[in-house]
Design an enzyme around this catalytic site. Structure first.
Site, short mmCIF file in Angstrom:
data_model
loop_
_atom_site.label_atom_id
_atom_site.label_comp_id
_atom_site.label_asym_id
_atom_site.label_seq_id
_atom_site.Cartn_x
_atom_site.Cartn_y
_atom_site.Cartn_z
N LYS A 1 1.60 -6.18 9.87
CA LYS A 1 1.73 -5.39 11.10
C LYS A 1 1.10 -6.12 12.29
O LYS A 1 1.60 -6.01 13.41
CB LYS A 1 1.14 -3.99 10.91
CG LYS A 1 -0.36 -3.86 11.11
CD LYS A 1 -0.80 -2.41 11.21
CE LYS A 1 -2.31 -2.27 11.13
NZ LYS A 1 -3.08 -2.96 12.17
N LEU B 1 -13.51 -7.38 8.33
CA LEU B 1 -13.75 -7.27 6.89
C LEU B 1 -12.46 -7.51 6.09
O LEU B 1 -11.37 -7.26 6.59
CB LEU B 1 -14.34 -5.90 6.54
CG LEU B 1 -13.54 -4.62 6.82
CD1 LEU B 1 -12.47 -4.37 5.80
CD2 LEU B 1 -14.49 -3.44 6.89
N CYS C 1 -2.84 -5.24 7.18
CA CYS C 1 -3.16 -5.95 8.42
C CYS C 1 -2.19 -7.07 8.80
O CYS C 1 -1.56 -7.00 9.84
CB CYS C 1 -4.58 -6.49 8.34
SG CYS C 1 -5.80 -5.17 8.32
N GLU D 1 -12.82 -5.47 13.86
CA GLU D 1 -13.41 -5.60 12.53
C GLU D 1 -12.70 -6.72 11.75
O GLU D 1 -11.49 -6.80 11.76
CB GLU D 1 -13.28 -4.25 11.79
CG GLU D 1 -13.89 -4.25 10.42
CD GLU D 1 -15.31 -4.82 10.42
OE1 GLU D 1 -16.16 -4.32 11.17
OE2 GLU D 1 -15.56 -5.78 9.67
N1 NAD Z 1 -7.96 -2.27 6.18
C1 NAD Z 1 -8.44 -3.42 6.59
O1 NAD Z 1 -8.68 -4.34 5.81
C2 NAD Z 1 -8.74 -3.64 8.06
C3 NAD Z 1 -9.54 -4.73 8.43
C4 NAD Z 1 -9.81 -4.92 9.79
C5 NAD Z 1 -9.26 -4.06 10.74
N2 NAD Z 1 -8.45 -3.04 10.34
C6 NAD Z 1 -7.92 -2.14 11.37
O2 NAD Z 1 -8.73 -0.98 11.40
C7 NAD Z 1 -7.94 0.17 11.69
C8 NAD Z 1 -8.09 1.19 10.55
O3 NAD Z 1 -7.56 0.62 9.37
P1 NAD Z 1 -7.75 1.29 7.93
O4 NAD Z 1 -7.17 0.36 6.93
O5 NAD Z 1 -9.17 1.72 7.78
O6 NAD Z 1 -6.82 2.58 8.11
P2 NAD Z 1 -6.62 3.82 7.11
O7 NAD Z 1 -5.21 4.21 7.26
O8 NAD Z 1 -7.18 3.49 5.77
O9 NAD Z 1 -7.55 4.96 7.75
C9 NAD Z 1 -7.34 5.54 9.00
C10 NAD Z 1 -7.95 6.94 8.98
O10 NAD Z 1 -7.91 7.48 10.31
C11 NAD Z 1 -7.70 8.87 10.19
N3 NAD Z 1 -7.27 9.42 11.48
C12 NAD Z 1 -6.06 9.36 12.08
N4 NAD Z 1 -6.10 10.01 13.27
C13 NAD Z 1 -7.35 10.47 13.43
C14 NAD Z 1 -8.03 11.19 14.45
N5 NAD Z 1 -7.39 11.57 15.57
N6 NAD Z 1 -9.34 11.50 14.30
C15 NAD Z 1 -9.99 11.13 13.17
N7 NAD Z 1 -9.41 10.43 12.16
C16 NAD Z 1 -8.11 10.12 12.29
C17 NAD Z 1 -6.68 8.98 9.07
O11 NAD Z 1 -6.62 10.30 8.54
C18 NAD Z 1 -7.21 7.94 8.09
O12 NAD Z 1 -8.12 8.53 7.16
C19 NAD Z 1 -6.52 -0.34 11.89
O13 NAD Z 1 -6.31 -0.59 13.26
C20 NAD Z 1 -6.51 -1.64 11.12
O14 NAD Z 1 -5.57 -2.55 11.62
C21 NAD Z 1 -8.19 -2.79 9.02
#
Ligand code: NAD
Length: 447
Positions: free
Chosen positions: A269, A156, A266, A154
């Site tokens: 890490k 975004l 992001c 992703e």
């Molecule tokens: N935040 C960003 O801007 C962004 C952009 C692109 C990619 N990413 C990537 O996307 C991924 C998610 O990022 P985020 O910022 O949305 O994370 P976040 O911490 O906001 O959300 C992660 C969610 O996953 C849930 N979770 C954990 N274990 C779980 C399980 N076993 N089953 C169901 N839910 C579970 C948590 O409770 C939490 O609500 C990461 O790898 C991040 O690097 C993030």
């Protein structure tokens, strides 16, 4: 189409809401019961422009549901999106425990063909680990079922996430099975109408593409911060340099703003995890190490300037702080430069009066009953009784403030501008002491 999304954070919620907006039936699964309860009650746990109305509309239409019931999630969607967190492990590598826990649950509950779509940012080779975890869970049940694992990273940006998801620059699909590419092409078709933005490749290249993109952007920022520090030493203005180099189309104006260092969930890490992947593979990624070191140093620059301005002693000083989130239009405080600054100020005996348009609640959660922290409801309130103003996040409402009111409210008119929002000459002519980032010796606090 029917899809399930594991993880209801920034990525999971946006993906779920946007997929539902296109008419798909989406079930979002999270292990955080409180979060799911709030979502079921119509409360959105994060701030992201436009997200609340998307969620509400699609929830009401019955296209978007939230649950902690894993079995229900696995039986619902042909597509099983994985959008859980991949936080840094102790050694900096990406911790895959949440991703693999989801894979195990899918294997434990699936009864027919499923496509597992990795949206989380994961190191090269993770799709293989996900495949193994599902195989192992199926073997435990003594069943054999067909499934595919796809990498669909992703891209975004928080603060513009809905817009980015609805109108993506590219949709990366990494799979070794052409039939799966076609199924994903069909799923993404509504986001892809004016031209085909889907780029298909092998799984490992797709996994690396996401890290490469973030590392490149982080490199641009650290490069500009390095140059900004040099500009201060040699008496140049980095803002002039920025405009000068950005005009070269090979360089461009995007992502060349100097500031107080990158933060968020992001870049820090992902740069670390990529460097760690490199070293695990036997390659020393020197550039990535430097990008991170420059960034860590940059996060301390404003503190160093404050310390030097106040003669090396900040004990008893009160600092007004505008902007807490790591960037505007989000309440995300993960690795925010404001945290490094506040923690350094508290250590030095100073106190902070902070204001942020959206991140006050999150700050309260991170620093409950913190001594030396007063959270204020407006930018004006933060100034009251303060000795200096620091701007850490470039929220629009900070761009053109009433400088007379700032001067009146502060015990001494001095602004530390961590985002180069203000014109040093204008401030100087209004009797305000100004410190920016990379704004030359003559400008840097020289008024
Ligand atoms: N935040 C960003 O801007 C962004 C952009 C692109 C990619 N990413 C990537 O996307 C991924 C998610 O990022 P985020 O910022 O949305 O994370 P976040 O911490 O906001 O959300 C992660 C969610 O996953 C849930 N979770 C954990 N274990 C779980 C399980 N076993 N089953 C169901 N839910 C579970 C948590 O409770 C939490 O609500 C990461 O790898 C991040 O690097 C993030």
């Amino acid at each position: 189409m029917q899809l399930t999304i594991f993880g209801s954070g920034y990525v999971g919620l946006v993906t779920g809401a946007c997929m539902a907006e296109m008419g798909n039936h989406v079930v979002c699964v999270d292990i955080d019961e409180d979060k799911i309860q709030r979502l079921c009650n119509g409360e959105v746990p994060i701030y992201e422009p436009g997200l609340e109305s998307y969620i509400k509309r699609n929830q009401e239409a019955g296209r978007l549901e939230f649950t902690t019931d894993v079995a229900r999630g696995v039986s619902h969607g042909l597509f099983q999106f994985v959008a859980v967190g991949t936080p840094p492990d102790e050694d900096g590598s990406a911790d895959l425990k949440h991703v693999l826990a989801v894979a195990e649950s899918i294997g434990a509950h699936m009864n027919e063909y499923r496509i597992i779509v990795d949206k989380s940012t994961v190191p090269v080779g993770t799709a293989d680990k996900v495949r193994e975890a599902i195989h192992a869970a199926l073997a435990k049940r003594d069943v054999s079922l067909e499934f595919d694992v796809v990498s669909n990273p992703e891209f975004l940006k928080e603060g513009a996430a809905i817009e980015d998801f609805m109108k993506p620059d590219r949709i990366i699909v990494g799979t070794d099975n052409p039939r799966t590419t076609e199924l994903l092409r069909a799923l993404y078709e509504p986001f892809n109408r004016n031209r085909d933005r889907l780029i298909s490749m092998d799984v490992r290249s797709a996994e690396l593409t996401k890290y490469a993109a973030n590392a490149m952007l982080a490199t641009k920022i650290s490069f500009m911060n390095e140059l900004a520090n040099l500009a201060e030493n040699v008496g140049a203005d980095i803002e002039k340099v920025r405009v000068g180099i950005g005009s070269d189309p090979r360089i461009g104006y995007h992502f060349i703003y100097p500031g107080s260092g990158y933060g968020g969930s992001c870049f820090p890490k992902d740069v670390r995890a990529l460097a760690k992947s490199a070293s695990n593979s036997g390659y020393n990624a020197e550039l990535l190490e430097a990008v991170e070191n420059v960034n860590n140093r940059q996060k301390h620059r404003i503190f160093d300037k404050l310390l030097s301005h106040f003669g090396g002693d900040l004990e008893g000083k009160t600092i007004a702080l505008w902007g807490l989130s790591f960037k505007p239009n989000t309440d995300d405080m993960r690795e925010a430069p404001s945290r490094v600054l506040m923690e350094a100020l508290w250590k030095a005996g100073a106190s902070v009066r902070a204001y942020d348009p959206k991140a006050l609640e999150e700050t309260r959660r991170i620093y409950p009953s913190q001594e030396g922290l007063e959270l204020c409801e407006s930018s004006a309130e933060a100034l009251t009784g303060a000795d200096a103003l620091v701007v850490m996040t470039e929220w629009q409402e900070f761009r053109s403030p009433d400088f007379d009111k700032i001067s009146e409210a502060l015990s001494e008119p001095v602004i530390f501008d961590g985002r180069n929002l203000y014109d040093p000459d204008y401030l100087k002519s209004n009797g305000i002491h100004y410190y920016g980032v990379g704004r030359g010796k003559s400008l840097n606090g020289g008024s």
